[in-house]
Design a protein around this motif. Structure first.
Motif, PDB file in Angstrom:
ATOM      1  N   LEU A 113      50.630  64.053  17.618  1.00  0.00           N
ATOM      2  CA  LEU A 113      51.241  63.846  18.735  1.00  0.00           C
ATOM      3  C   LEU A 113      50.273  63.107  19.577  1.00  0.00           C
ATOM      4  O   LEU A 113      50.982  62.198  20.223  1.00  0.00           O
ATOM      5  CB  LEU A 113      51.698  65.358  19.280  1.00  0.00           C
ATOM      6  CG  LEU A 113      52.305  65.361  20.814  1.00  0.00           C
ATOM      7  CD1 LEU A 113      53.546  64.491  20.452  1.00  0.00           C
ATOM      8  CD2 LEU A 113      52.645  66.660  21.098  1.00  0.00           C
ATOM      9  N   GLY A 114      49.072  63.330  19.520  1.00  0.00           N
ATOM     10  CA  GLY A 114      48.314  62.489  20.592  1.00  0.00           C
ATOM     11  C   GLY A 114      48.323  61.390  20.354  1.00  0.00           C
ATOM     12  O   GLY A 114      48.157  60.311  21.172  1.00  0.00           O
ATOM     13  N   VAL A 115      47.927  60.926  18.925  1.00  0.00           N
ATOM     14  CA  VAL A 115      48.133  59.345  18.588  1.00  0.00           C
ATOM     15  C   VAL A 115      49.308  58.758  18.969  1.00  0.00           C
ATOM     16  O   VAL A 115      49.440  57.614  19.485  1.00  0.00           O
ATOM     17  CB  VAL A 115      47.796  59.071  16.954  1.00  0.00           C
ATOM     18  CG1 VAL A 115      48.000  58.172  16.361  1.00  0.00           C
ATOM     19  CG2 VAL A 115      46.412  59.933  16.585  1.00  0.00           C
ATOM     20  N   MET A 116      50.421  59.599  18.640  1.00  0.00           N
ATOM     21  CA  MET A 116      51.799  58.860  19.211  1.00  0.00           C
ATOM     22  C   MET A 116      51.869  58.588  20.582  1.00  0.00           C
ATOM     23  O   MET A 116      52.219  57.652  21.104  1.00  0.00           O
ATOM     24  CB  MET A 116      52.732  59.890  18.739  1.00  0.00           C
ATOM     25  CG  MET A 116      52.932  59.782  17.232  1.00  0.00           C
ATOM     26  SD  MET A 116      54.226  61.178  16.906  1.00  0.00           S
ATOM     27  CE  MET A 116      55.761  60.665  17.601  1.00  0.00           C
ATOM     28  N   VAL A 117      51.602  59.500  21.402  1.00  0.00           N
ATOM     29  CA  VAL A 117      51.268  59.302  22.895  1.00  0.00           C
ATOM     30  C   VAL A 117      50.339  57.865  23.352  1.00  0.00           C
ATOM     31  O   VAL A 117      50.964  57.383  24.035  1.00  0.00           O
ATOM     32  CB  VAL A 117      51.045  60.573  23.662  1.00  0.00           C
ATOM     33  CG1 VAL A 117      50.495  60.072  25.020  1.00  0.00           C
ATOM     34  CG2 VAL A 117      52.048  61.796  23.454  1.00  0.00           C
ATOM     35  N   GLY A 118      49.271  57.940  22.521  1.00  0.00           N
ATOM     36  CA  GLY A 118      48.313  56.917  22.957  1.00  0.00           C
ATOM     37  C   GLY A 118      48.922  55.628  22.413  1.00  0.00           C
ATOM     38  O   GLY A 118      48.653  54.593  23.045  1.00  0.00           O
ATOM     39  N   ARG A 119      49.671  55.492  21.392  1.00  0.00           N
ATOM     40  CA  ARG A 119      50.099  54.339  20.965  1.00  0.00           C
ATOM     41  C   ARG A 119      51.185  53.747  22.275  1.00  0.00           C
ATOM     42  O   ARG A 119      51.321  52.727  22.372  1.00  0.00           O
ATOM     43  CB  ARG A 119      50.716  54.558  19.471  1.00  0.00           C
ATOM     44  CG  ARG A 119      49.784  54.497  18.473  1.00  0.00           C
ATOM     45  CD  ARG A 119      50.204  54.530  17.187  1.00  0.00           C
ATOM     46  NE  ARG A 119      49.373  54.159  16.158  1.00  0.00           N
ATOM     47  CZ  ARG A 119      49.715  54.380  14.751  1.00  0.00           C
ATOM     48  NH1 ARG A 119      50.846  54.904  14.380  1.00  0.00           N
ATOM     49  NH2 ARG A 119      48.537  54.304  13.779  1.00  0.00           N
ATOM     50  N   SER A 120      51.914  54.784  22.374  1.00  0.00           N
ATOM     51  CA  SER A 120      53.134  54.425  23.250  1.00  0.00           C
ATOM     52  C   SER A 120      52.402  54.291  24.690  1.00  0.00           C
ATOM     53  O   SER A 120      53.113  53.245  25.191  1.00  0.00           O
ATOM     54  CB  SER A 120      53.972  55.822  23.459  1.00  0.00           C
ATOM     55  OG  SER A 120      55.025  55.521  24.532  1.00  0.00           O
ATOM     56  N   VAL A 196      35.976  56.891  19.899  1.00  0.00           N
ATOM     57  CA  VAL A 196      36.905  55.633  20.375  1.00  0.00           C
ATOM     58  C   VAL A 196      36.506  54.583  19.238  1.00  0.00           C
ATOM     59  O   VAL A 196      37.525  53.654  19.138  1.00  0.00           O
ATOM     60  CB  VAL A 196      36.372  55.124  21.471  1.00  0.00           C
ATOM     61  CG1 VAL A 196      36.890  56.211  22.679  1.00  0.00           C
ATOM     62  CG2 VAL A 196      34.961  54.603  21.815  1.00  0.00           C
ATOM     63  N   TYR A 197      35.439  54.731  18.317  1.00  0.00           N
ATOM     64  CA  TYR A 197      35.276  54.065  17.449  1.00  0.00           C
ATOM     65  C   TYR A 197      36.330  53.742  16.341  1.00  0.00           C
ATOM     66  O   TYR A 197      36.774  52.780  15.715  1.00  0.00           O
ATOM     67  CB  TYR A 197      34.011  53.908  16.439  1.00  0.00           C
ATOM     68  CG  TYR A 197      33.986  55.250  15.603  1.00  0.00           C
ATOM     69  CD1 TYR A 197      34.288  55.320  14.244  1.00  0.00           C
ATOM     70  CD2 TYR A 197      33.699  56.536  16.221  1.00  0.00           C
ATOM     71  CE1 TYR A 197      34.384  56.501  13.815  1.00  0.00           C
ATOM     72  CE2 TYR A 197      33.875  57.411  15.415  1.00  0.00           C
ATOM     73  CZ  TYR A 197      34.126  57.480  14.240  1.00  0.00           C
ATOM     74  OH  TYR A 197      34.209  58.804  13.453  1.00  0.00           O
ATOM     75  N   GLN A 198      37.248  54.853  16.241  1.00  0.00           N
ATOM     76  CA  GLN A 198      38.365  54.850  15.303  1.00  0.00           C
ATOM     77  C   GLN A 198      39.769  54.015  15.890  1.00  0.00           C
ATOM     78  O   GLN A 198      40.481  53.916  15.125  1.00  0.00           O
ATOM     79  CB  GLN A 198      38.631  56.174  15.011  1.00  0.00           C
ATOM     80  CG  GLN A 198      37.894  57.214  14.412  1.00  0.00           C
ATOM     81  CD  GLN A 198      38.091  58.588  14.280  1.00  0.00           C
ATOM     82  OE1 GLN A 198      39.448  59.040  14.729  1.00  0.00           O
ATOM     83  NE2 GLN A 198      37.246  59.661  13.870  1.00  0.00           N
ATOM     84  N   GLY A 199      39.678  53.891  17.090  1.00  0.00           N
ATOM     85  CA  GLY A 199      40.715  53.365  17.898  1.00  0.00           C
ATOM     86  C   GLY A 199      41.054  54.213  19.129  1.00  0.00           C
ATOM     87  O   GLY A 199      40.637  55.337  19.020  1.00  0.00           O
ATOM     88  N   LEU A 200      41.752  53.523  20.103  1.00  0.00           N
ATOM     89  CA  LEU A 200      42.114  54.374  21.215  1.00  0.00           C
ATOM     90  C   LEU A 200      43.154  55.413  21.099  1.00  0.00           C
ATOM     91  O   LEU A 200      43.030  56.516  21.299  1.00  0.00           O
ATOM     92  CB  LEU A 200      42.438  53.379  22.413  1.00  0.00           C
ATOM     93  CG  LEU A 200      41.448  52.362  22.922  1.00  0.00           C
ATOM     94  CD1 LEU A 200      41.921  51.468  23.998  1.00  0.00           C
ATOM     95  CD2 LEU A 200      40.297  53.305  23.548  1.00  0.00           C
ATOM     96  N   ALA A 201      43.878  55.132  20.214  1.00  0.00           N
ATOM     97  CA  ALA A 201      45.167  56.053  20.036  1.00  0.00           C
ATOM     98  C   ALA A 201      44.606  57.204  19.230  1.00  0.00           C
ATOM     99  O   ALA A 201      44.716  58.265  19.593  1.00  0.00           O
ATOM    100  CB  ALA A 201      46.222  55.444  19.516  1.00  0.00           C
ATOM    101  N   PRO A 202      43.840  56.958  18.134  1.00  0.00           N
ATOM    102  CA  PRO A 202      43.101  58.216  17.508  1.00  0.00           C
ATOM    103  C   PRO A 202      42.184  59.063  18.391  1.00  0.00           C
ATOM    104  O   PRO A 202      42.342  60.060  18.041  1.00  0.00           O
ATOM    105  CB  PRO A 202      42.336  57.432  16.391  1.00  0.00           C
ATOM    106  CG  PRO A 202      43.186  56.121  16.090  1.00  0.00           C
ATOM    107  CD  PRO A 202      43.597  55.867  17.327  1.00  0.00           C
ATOM    108  N   ALA A 203      41.738  58.352  19.307  1.00  0.00           N
ATOM    109  CA  ALA A 203      40.845  58.935  20.087  1.00  0.00           C
ATOM    110  C   ALA A 203      41.652  60.113  20.919  1.00  0.00           C
ATOM    111  O   ALA A 203      41.137  61.187  21.370  1.00  0.00           O
ATOM    112  CB  ALA A 203      39.897  58.220  20.965  1.00  0.00           C
ATOM    113  N   CYS A 204      42.915  59.624  21.451  1.00  0.00           N
ATOM    114  CA  CYS A 204      43.878  60.539  21.876  1.00  0.00           C
ATOM    115  C   CYS A 204      44.251  61.684  21.004  1.00  0.00           C
ATOM    116  O   CYS A 204      44.342  62.855  21.656  1.00  0.00           O
ATOM    117  CB  CYS A 204      45.069  59.716  22.623  1.00  0.00           C
ATOM    118  SG  CYS A 204      44.860  58.312  23.793  1.00  0.00           S
TER     119      CYS A 204
END
Length: 241
Positions: A113-120, A196-204
């Protein structure tokens, strides 16, 4: 030896000297366990050509986990507050395993859910770093020695992160900020920051997982099920790629 949760332990009014000691302890642990990986995550831009071998990466993570864990355990021991004050209580094997398994399942959902919100909010460019994603994808498709090293590194890393970010920092932040809510939020932000090295959305997604584990720890004050949950979460995240 205290059997109180971090929320309950924050109710006693500390002296200025005690608060100063807590602040120094937090600064030391942040410098040892949080800021180095955060700096690395911010300045490193891995590519297929610059990525070290899988064995080197997992061995480095294993060593790094013990480098972080050792000084944190020393600070906890030196505090003379008792190990139980930092979540180290007698293992309840079946209860801890069951709760850890449930938390891992819920954590995977929260992270998704956090990744989805981050991508959005941040856009498609915030998705997983393809280099990191490829490394995880190959992790279970190499020789047995590398796979075993990966599992050992993930277990050690989960153990170290829970001791630092949850068991130690949530208690100290709660005592210093006089707010368990702020303590959980701050510890979760720090937890997510060096991912955050994984990406900003994954960090979310990591932030969402941190909120879940931090909230559970703030009220039940046991680190064992969190270590189980974090280990299963890491293994599941690696496997799904």
């Amino acid at each position: 030896m205290s059997d109180l949760s971090p929320v309950e332990q924050s109710e006693a009014e500390p002296t200025r000297a005690v608060r100063s000691r807590w602040g120094v302890e937090v600064a030391v642990i942040l410098c040892v366990g949080v800021f180095p990986p955060l700096l690395s995550a911010l300045v490193s831009h891995p590519t297929e050509e610059t990525m070290p071998s899988a064995q080197h990466q997992w061995l480095a993570l294993l060593v790094r986990s013990f480098q972080v864990l050792a000084p944190t355990m020393y600070v906890i021991w030196r505090s003379r507050e008792g190990w139980s004050a930092f979540g180290w209580r007698r293992w309840r094997l079946s209860d801890d395993l069951i709760l850890g398994f449930v938390l891992a399942l819920v954590g995977l959902w929260c992270a998704r859910l956090g990744v989805m919100v981050g991508r959005s909010l941040l856009g498609a460019d915030a998705a997983y770093n393809p280099v990191i994603q490829n490394e995880f994808r190959q992790a279970f498709h190499v020789d047995g020695w590398t796979s075993a090293l990966m599992v050992a590194a993930l277990v050690a890393n989960s153990f170290a992160e829970e001791v630092v970010v949850r068991a130690f920092l949530i208690l100290r932040f709660t005592q210093l900020l006089r707010s368990p809510v702020k303590a959980v939020l701050l510890s979760s932000l720090l937890f997510a920051s060096y991912h955050v090295y994984q990406g900003l959305a994954p960090a979310c997604g990591v932030f969402a997982m941190g909120l879940l584990l931090g909230t559970v720890y703030a009220f039940q004050g046991r680190v064992a099920p969190l270590i189980v949950a974090h280990t299963l979460y890491n293994l599941a995240q690696s496997w799904k790629f």
